[in-house]
Design an enzyme around this catalytic site. Structure first.
Site, PDB file in Angstrom:
ATOM      1  N   HIS A 280      -8.737  73.700  12.394  1.00 51.61           N
ATOM      2  CA  HIS A 280      -8.455  74.323  13.695  1.00 51.61           C
ATOM      3  C   HIS A 280      -8.576  73.298  14.822  1.00 51.61           C
ATOM      4  CE1 HIS A 280      -8.749  77.243  17.021  1.00 51.61           C
ATOM      5  NE2 HIS A 280      -9.712  76.438  17.471  1.00 51.61           N
ATOM      6  N   GLU A 281      -9.646  72.500  14.799  1.00 57.80           N
ATOM      7  CA  GLU A 281      -9.818  71.490  15.842  1.00 57.80           C
ATOM      8  C   GLU A 281      -8.700  70.456  15.792  1.00 57.80           C
ATOM      9  OE1 GLU A 281     -11.901  71.819  18.193  1.00 57.80           O
ATOM     10  OE2 GLU A 281     -12.898  73.551  17.308  1.00 57.80           O
ATOM     11  N   HIS A 284      -5.642  71.395  17.733  1.00 60.85           N
ATOM     12  CA  HIS A 284      -5.601  71.085  19.169  1.00 60.85           C
ATOM     13  C   HIS A 284      -5.004  69.700  19.393  1.00 60.85           C
ATOM     14  CE1 HIS A 284      -7.591  74.639  20.585  1.00 60.85           C
ATOM     15  NE2 HIS A 284      -8.662  74.439  19.837  1.00 60.85           N
ATOM     16  N   GLU A 358      -5.648  78.362  21.500  1.00 55.95           N
ATOM     17  CA  GLU A 358      -6.471  78.730  20.348  1.00 55.95           C
ATOM     18  C   GLU A 358      -5.623  79.366  19.249  1.00 55.95           C
ATOM     19  OE1 GLU A 358      -9.570  77.842  19.901  1.00 55.95           O
ATOM     20  OE2 GLU A 358      -9.513  76.873  21.877  1.00 55.95           O
ATOM     21  N   ASP A 362      -5.195  77.894  15.508  1.00 54.24           N
ATOM     22  CA  ASP A 362      -5.427  78.731  14.324  1.00 54.24           C
ATOM     23  C   ASP A 362      -4.233  78.682  13.377  1.00 54.24           C
ATOM     24  OD1 ASP A 362      -7.956  79.528  14.982  1.00 54.24           O
ATOM     25  OD2 ASP A 362      -7.384  81.512  15.720  1.00 54.24           O
TER      26      ASP A 362
END
Length: 417
Positions: A280-281, A284, A358, A362
């Site tokens: 997930h990070e 970004h 976000e 995801d």
């Protein structure tokens, strides 16, 4: 504009913003408390009733403390501006240093910052030693609290005072376009902080150990290779010495990029779940969210600095906020104090933009690791961090940078089908 009309505008904006915030806070309290009795159906199999009720009580307690913080902050702002506090601190600084000189401006800004810090200190201590402790999260000792405070003061003096001095010099020396020079310096300094914070500043407050060899490191390195992501290292931070909350984050950019795991996070999640959280990070970074945010912040701050340059020459701006004198230091202080009041309407837009990021992260995580593992990790984090599963929709839309748990997990479940 006259000083009296600007005073009226300031009081209206402050009052409207304060009432809106208080109304939203009461909505959040009522909504969370009203859904305390039962776990939402989507989480009934994974989160026990007592954990759900703990999250509800913790959320309500934090919002109530936030209300106190709001009222104190509003009272302090009124006391500093309309109440004459800034003028008194300006005069006090002038009794020690020659007025309108660089030392006087630095002393004035330092005095305002010190007053704000002292007013906020009791609430900060209460948050850690009463509220967080009540729900079993605080691990901060009084000695560590004092040490952190002293380190913060030293850093502010060593780094903050020279920065303030340079900004005040730019304002005085660069003519009518000084605000453009200050903006460029401010932007460059923030980029520098992103570069040096991981290796020079963060270690002053926490210990960082390289992630040990083992199945978790092997899995993470495999994920990095699949994603084509390079970084300077994987580290574990001793977050447990301050809090039981678990977290992980990226920090730095370029060659200084590193991934940091709280030791509390690694205690709670399985290696496959840590991999999913990390994916997930990485999402970004894949979507360049950091640079997009920096671009928006940079463009927005340029507008605000240009406005600051205009206000610096308007007597009504100073007189309307309780200052009899103008100058570089009063300009900076007044602008910093009142800007949040007038930019509060932008909060829902920034929150919505953040939630969109976000969702994108995801979706990327679900393409690089099993979505079921991310769902499992999120449920554990919601439970162990006592994050409410039932926020008020309007409150959430205004403040929350992350989507509500039910909506976020429903999207991820859709990715597994």
């Amino acid at each position: 504009m006259t000083s009296s009309s600007f005073t009226a505008l300031f009081l209206f904006a402050l009052g409207a913003g304060l009432l809106t915030r208080l109304w939203l806070a009461q909505r959040q309290i009522r909504h969370v408390a009203g859904h305390r009795a039962a776990v939402p159906a989507a989480f009934a199999a994974s989160i026990a009733l007592d954990a759900h009720q703990k999250a509800a009580d913790y959320t309500v307690a934090r919002v109530r403390l936030g209300i106190v913080d709001l009222l104190i902050s509003a009272a302090l702002l009124l006391g500093l501006t309309i109440g004459g506090g800034l003028q008194a601190l300006f005069a006090l600084s002038a009794a020690v240093f020659t007025p309108a000189t660089l030392p006087h401006g630095m002393a004035f800004i330092a005095a305002v910052a010190s007053v704000s810090w002292l007013v906020d200190l009791p609430l900060t201590a209460y948050r850690s030693f009463v509220l967080e402790a009540r729900f079993g999260f605080n691990r901060l000792t009084p000695a560590l609290f004092i040490a952190d405070a002293l380190k913060g003061i030293v850093l502010s003096a060593v780094i903050g005072l020279p920065l303030i001095a340079f900004v005040l010099w730019l304002m005085a020396a660069m003519g009518q376009l000084w605000w453009a020079y200050v903006w460029a310096f401010w932007l460059g300094f923030n980029l520098l902080v992103l570069l040096v914070y991981p290796t020079f500043i963060a270690p002053l407050f926490n210990k960082f150990q390289p992630l040990e060899d083992g199945p978790l490191k092997t899995r993470i390195e495999g994920l990095m290779e699949r994603c084509g992501f390079r970084l300077s290292g994987l580290f574990v931070m001793d977050g447990s010495k301050r809090s039981a909350h678990g977290n992980a984050y990226f920090t730095g950019f370029g060659a200084a990029k590193r991934i940091v795991f709280f030791d509390t996070l690694l205690e709670k999640l399985a290696p496959t779940e840590v991999e999913a959280v990390l994916a997930h990070e990485l999402g970004h970074y894949h979507h360049h969210h950091l640079w997009k945010r920096l671009a928006v912040i940079g463009a927005g701050s340029l507008i605000f600095f240009a406005l600051l340059g205009h206000l610096a020459g308007q007597d009504w701006f100073f007189n309307g906020l309780g200052m009899q004198e103008s100058g570089t230091a009063p300009t900076l202080v007044l602008f910093a104090l009142v800007l949040p009041i007038f930019t509060f309407p932008l909060t829902p837009l920034m929150s919505m933009w953040s939630r969109r990021h976000e969702f994108q992260a995801d979706a990327y995580a679900a393409s690089q690791a099993p979505a079921t593992e991310l769902i499992s990790a999120l449920v554990k984090l919601y439970r162990d961090n006592a994050s409410t599963l039932t926020p008020d929709p309007l409150y959430s839309s205004v403040y929350d940078s992350h989507p509500p748990a039910a909506i976020r997990i429903a999207r991820l479940q859709g990715a597994t089908r």
